[in-house]
Write an enzyme that holds these catalytic residues in place. Structure first.
Site, PDB file in Angstrom:
ATOM      1  N   GLY A  40     -14.187   4.979  11.607  1.00  0.00           N
ATOM      2  CA  GLY A  40     -13.035   4.247  11.084  1.00  0.00           C
ATOM      3  C   GLY A  40     -11.974   4.044  12.150  1.00  0.00           C
ATOM      4  N   GLY A  42      -8.671   2.660  11.343  1.00  0.00           N
ATOM      5  CA  GLY A  42      -7.362   2.374  10.770  1.00  0.00           C
ATOM      6  C   GLY A  42      -6.300   3.194  11.476  1.00  0.00           C
ATOM      7  N   ALA A  44      -5.346   6.201  10.994  1.00  0.00           N
ATOM      8  CA  ALA A  44      -5.794   7.552  11.319  1.00  0.00           C
ATOM      9  C   ALA A  44      -6.875   7.516  12.403  1.00  0.00           C
ATOM     10  CB  ALA A  44      -6.308   8.254  10.058  1.00  0.00           C
ATOM     11  N   GLY A  45      -7.927   6.755  12.190  1.00  0.00           N
ATOM     12  CA  GLY A  45      -9.056   6.750  13.131  1.00  0.00           C
ATOM     13  C   GLY A  45      -8.707   6.120  14.468  1.00  0.00           C
ATOM     14  N   HIS A 266      -0.397   1.181  -8.309  1.00  0.00           N
ATOM     15  CA  HIS A 266       0.795   0.566  -7.732  1.00  0.00           C
ATOM     16  C   HIS A 266       1.416  -0.384  -8.754  1.00  0.00           C
ATOM     17  CE1 HIS A 266       3.430  -1.508  -5.017  1.00  0.00           C
ATOM     18  NE2 HIS A 266       3.137  -0.664  -4.069  1.00  0.00           N
ATOM     19  N   ARG A 330       6.192   5.241  -8.069  1.00  0.00           N
ATOM     20  CA  ARG A 330       5.175   4.278  -8.474  1.00  0.00           C
ATOM     21  C   ARG A 330       4.505   4.612  -9.803  1.00  0.00           C
ATOM     22  NH1 ARG A 330       2.423   3.018  -2.566  1.00  0.00           N
ATOM     23  NH2 ARG A 330       4.275   1.979  -1.819  1.00  0.00           N
ATOM     24  N   HIS A 401      -4.397   1.221  -6.169  1.00  0.00           N
ATOM     25  CA  HIS A 401      -3.937   0.928  -4.818  1.00  0.00           C
ATOM     26  C   HIS A 401      -4.437   1.933  -3.782  1.00  0.00           C
ATOM     27  CE1 HIS A 401      -1.495  -0.516  -1.631  1.00  0.00           C
ATOM     28  NE2 HIS A 401      -0.648   0.476  -1.653  1.00  0.00           N
ATOM     29  N   LEU A 441       1.182   5.518   5.569  1.00  0.00           N
ATOM     30  CA  LEU A 441       1.154   5.138   6.985  1.00  0.00           C
ATOM     31  C   LEU A 441       1.546   6.348   7.813  1.00  0.00           C
ATOM     32  CD1 LEU A 441       2.911   1.642   6.921  1.00  0.00           C
ATOM     33  CD2 LEU A 441       0.529   2.206   6.593  1.00  0.00           C
TER      34      LEU A 441
END
Lengths: 638, 243
Positions: A40, A42, A44-45, A266, A330, A401, A441
């Site tokens: 991954g 994203g 993190a990865g 969400h 949320r 979400h 994030l």
């Protein structure tokens, strides 16, 4: 097997610093003798791959997209939290920690969350140094805004494209390391299995999505940063490719899956328009800073919203939660929207929607300011619905979400399977039963830039270098054969139904029976139906084409097969957790006023499931959550 | 509504492709263009045909995956919109729609409408970054940046790397893409130290990948789903000359 969270002893605020001072280190000259696989790219990865390569490790990184820049983190809109207190409005590491624990409905681990709040400030520094163009004040300093669940302005943002800019920052750091030859990047690939040797994760099975070739790769440690599993609901705000396969197959190899029933709903999503719908589009939560949410006071009022006078509008969030109002968390905003729609006050086709109205903000600030703050989101809304939100209020409805459940990890972000690390949305650790906006994030980057690079070193120093297994090892051969035989099985069934039709059928059951509100009855019903769908899938699915070229149906088949098993685990977890918590409302467990009722006596723990075979009941393990610094309290945003 | 589709089908990079006709029946105006293709593909699979391969992921207009030439225009007829955000209300009942992959030598076709855009990644790997290791960055507010500069840098950084600029250019030039990254970093103080090396390395990488040069016709700007401005090409040229 007992779950040892390995939380360091000592006072909360010193745990991470003490830990870092005492972990084992790998000599810089020895780092290149280790290979780490990251799945991954994203937040993190991508950040983990870049940072590990900067430190000197050999890194092999895999993603299913055509480029690491396209990971789903790119779609996050609103912002990223950090305890910088630039606004001098009373923020601190402790307050961010407190808000996050409370936002997670007291179902997250204190030590992990405190560490997250601590490193949050470094994340902003790091990203700015990379050139991430955060919003600025006229004096040249960073601008902040507020977000749901917080009473301070600690959210940093880049228009409505914060996730994109942060991801491009991580991608640029990763690209630099690819260019330098420190990271070997494999785009358009998919992980099909983890290889375990002598109880340690030592490699992966990978399918090249263009050639169809299945290969095996060995390493000293494997890092899963493969995101969440919201697509088990078919309709969600997740990218179409987001899937559970990497984490689920690791689960089948012995890693425990924790809290799968924690899915975040969400509140501000564009409502479904018809059966053809393939995914749902989120409108950033930041819109709730200036948008006011309401429904008509009269049931089934189909008048044009502009014709409904103020006195006939119910601004239900402002009414029920006066201090947080439209910025309540949320889960609360979502459940309130569902309640008013279920009671017949919903607007739009099918009555599954509430208004998010900017007219008073436009009157107060002018259209220009609103366009500057949210222009791209307004454009996106108009594109999808054909309505101009500057003129008529947006219509929104809750949607699946983010997923807070994931593979169980200890304080080192290592699963119970030694050598298998899990970071970002793929693990379960930081968000409890719910999460606040702008916090995912933060976790992705915290794990990748600042936590894993320390904790993985500790593990690698312990196992020692020069022990990377050969891919000739029998376990690699076996895993490769298993992966190939599953692919061949999909292609050989030649049934009558498409993969998507099964996915949609599963998704409907998941949403209706295990969505925002769940009951003992609805969950038991789902647990009967899901195995039936799965059985039919394996008899009647039609996967055209071959396994030796680009075959999107075959890719989907593998992912849906996993969702069909994973959905059952999710419902079982929801059935076992007999309390209402975060976004998960067990209708049997509510206060007199309809608010969610937690049961700290019986459920103040993380549930981690151990695989026992298809259709067999997994074994339940529990990690008791200790709240030493924050008193367990009923969450109130009134 | 009912539509006629003329779709480029190509089994893989080696085999020749051709246009094949399909009917798309019962299409709702609320569907996105990709949802219309989903409907067509479901029919094809049930009939035992090979579905049309196309690239997509977020379906929110931000990941940059989707890439279809629609009636000869990258991402179709609407300005500032990706294919995934194009809805069928932009078409009329009975329309004939041509669907082709991005057309550029540097973007070879992998299958049907899917092309290989890894050349873009290699250009970024050649210098599209600030060389800072993790940790040890100064406090974010220690480096004030005028709002105007930060805003323009953000406009440039909005590029999603979809490749529409290349696909719509008769020279298959990647200069809008490259200029966006060059401008983003050249406008910020963090990008100053490496700016000369960066522009040289990225332009060299762009040439090596086989992208053509700009001839100032600005089809790229017209096709860009994120409204990246041609002014950035001026910045790229200036930075390149200064280097």
């Amino acid at each position: 097997m007992s779950l040892d969270s390995k939380i360091p002893s000592g006072p909360l605020e010193k745990k991470w610093d003490d830990y870092k001072s005492h972990i084992k280190l790998v000599n810089p000259a020895n780092k290149r003798k280790y290979t780490v696989i990251v799945i991954g790219t994203g937040l993190a990865g991508g950040s983990a791959s870049a940072t590990l390569a900067e430190l000197g490790y050999n890194v092999k990184t895999f993603c299913f997209q055509d480029s690491p820049r396209r990971a789903h983190s790119i779609a996050a809109q609103g912002g990223i939290n950090a305890a910088k207190n630039y606004q001098n409005d009373g923020d601190s590491v402790y307050r961010l920690f407190y808000d996050t624990i409370k936002g997670g409905d007291f179902r997250a681990r204190e030590a992990n969350v405190y560490r997250l709040a601590q490193v949050s400030a470094n994340i902003i520094d790091q990203c700015v140094a990379q050139g991430v163009p955060f919003a600025r004040e006229y004096g040249g300093h960073l601008d902040n805004r507020s977000f749901g669940g917080a009473q301070v302005s600690r959210t940093f943002y880049a228009k409505g494209q914060t996730g994109q800019q942060l991801l491009l920052g991580a991608y640029s750091a990763l690209s630099r390391q690819i260019g330098l030859g420190n990271v070997k990047m494999y785009p358009r690939t998919e992980m099909l299995d983890v290889v375990v040797i002598d109880g340690h994760a030592k490699g992966v099975v990978i399918r090249d999505l263009v050639t169809g070739q299945v290969t095996v790769h060995s390493a000293d440690a494997v890092v899963l940063a493969s995101g969440g599993y919201g697509n088990v609901f078919y309709l969600s705000t997740n990218a179409k490719g987001s899937n559970v396969t990497a984490t689920f197959r690791a689960y089948k190899k012995g890693a425990f899956f924790a809290n799968p029933c924690y899915t975040q709903i969400h509140p501000t999503c564009i409502p479904v328009s018809g059966d053809h719908q393939s995914k749902l589009t989120l409108m950033s939560e930041s819109l709730r800073n200036d948008g006011r949410i309401w429904v008509p006071k009269k049931q089934g009022d189909t008048r044009n919203p502009a014709d409904i006078p103020e006195s006939e509008r119910d601004y239900y969030l402002e009414r029920k939660y006066p201090s947080y109002g439209n910025l309540c968390p949320r889960d609360i905003a979502s459940r309130s929207a569902k309640e008013v729609c279920d009671a017949g006050f919903g607007v739009g086709p099918g009555g599954q929607g509430v208004y998010l109205d900017f007219s008073s903000a436009i009157n107060r600030l002018g259209e220009h300011t609103i366009a500057e703050r949210y222009g791209n989101l307004f454009q996106m809304y108009e594109q999808i619905t054909g309505e101009n939100p500057y003129k008529v209020p947006m219509r929104i409805y809750p949607a699946v979400h983010y997923t807070m459940g994931g593979l169980w990890v200890d304080y080192n972000l290592m699963s119970n399977l030694p050598g298998l690390f899990v970071i970002g949305e793929a693990n379960f650790s930081d968000h409890g039963a719910n999460r606040l906006g702008a916090s995912a994030l933060m976790q992705g980057l915290a794990d990748g830039y600042f936590v894993l690079p320390y904790t993985i070193g500790n593990y690698l120093a312990e196992v020692g270098f020069g022990k990377t297994p050969s891919t000739d090892h029998a376990e690699f051969k076996k895993a490769e054969i298993d992966a190939n035989s599953q692919l061949n099985k999909f292609l050989s069934i030649k049934g009558k139904r498409t993969v998507d039709s099964f996915h949609k059928e599963l998704g409907k059951i998941m949403w209706n029976n295990c969505g925002m509100a769940r009951t003992d009855k609805s969950l038991k019903e789902a647990l009967v139906k899901i195995p039936e769908i799965r059985e039919e899938f394996w008899k009647n699915v039609n996967v055209p084409g071959s396994g030796s070229d680009l075959n999107q149906s075959l890719e989907k088949a593998g992912r849906v097969a996993d969702f069909l098993e994973f959905g059952e685990l999710l419902c079982l977890d929801a059935l076992t957790r007999e309390e209402s918590c975060g976004g998960h409302f067990r209708s049997e467990h509510q206060m007199d006023d309809g608010e969610a009722k937690r049961d700290d006596e019986k459920f103040c723990h993380a549930t981690a499931w151990e695989w026992k075979g298809v259709g067999a009941k997994p074994t339940e393990h529990r990690e008791k959550l200790e709240f030493e610094n924050i008193k367990l309290a009923t969450r109130s945003y009134k | 509504m009912d539509l006629k589709l003329k779709v480029w089908r190509q089994k893989n990079a080696k085999e020749k492709g051709k246009i094949v006709n399909y009917d798309a029946k019962g299409i709702s105006p609320d569907m996105s263009f990709l949802e219309m293709l989903d409907v067509v593909n479901e029919d094809l699979i049930v009939k035992g045909d090979d579905p049309i391969a196309f690239e997509h992921d977020c379906r929110e207009g931000i990941c940059g995956s989707c890439n279809i030439m629609i009636n000869g225009e990258a991402h179709g007829p609407l300005p500032g919109v990706t294919t995934c955000q194009l809805h069928m209300r932009s078409f009329k009942d009975g329309d004939t729609i041509f669907l082709e992959p991005w057309r550029a030598k540097a973007f070879p076709v992998l299958k049907d409408l899917v092309v290989d855009r890894s050349g873009f990644d290699r250009i970024i790997q050649a210098g599209g970054f600030v060389s800072i290791n993790t940790g040890g960055a100064p406090d974010a507010n220690a480096l004030p940046i005028p709002k105007k500069d930060a805003d323009v840098a953000m406009d440039a950084a909005t590029c999603i790397g979809c490749g529409a600029c290349v696909a719509s250019c008769k020279n298959a030039s990647a200069m809008l893409f490259v200029s966006a990254k060059i401008s983003h970093l050249a406008l910020l103080p963090q990008g100053q130290v490496e700016k000369k090396e960066r522009v040289k390395n990225m332009v060299n990488a762009m040439d090596k990948e086989g992208f053509g040069n700009c001839t100032n016709q600005y089809e790229c700007e017209a096709a860009c789903p994120k409204d990246i401005k041609r002014d950035f090409i001026r910045v790229l040229n200036k930075e390149f000359i200064l280097s």
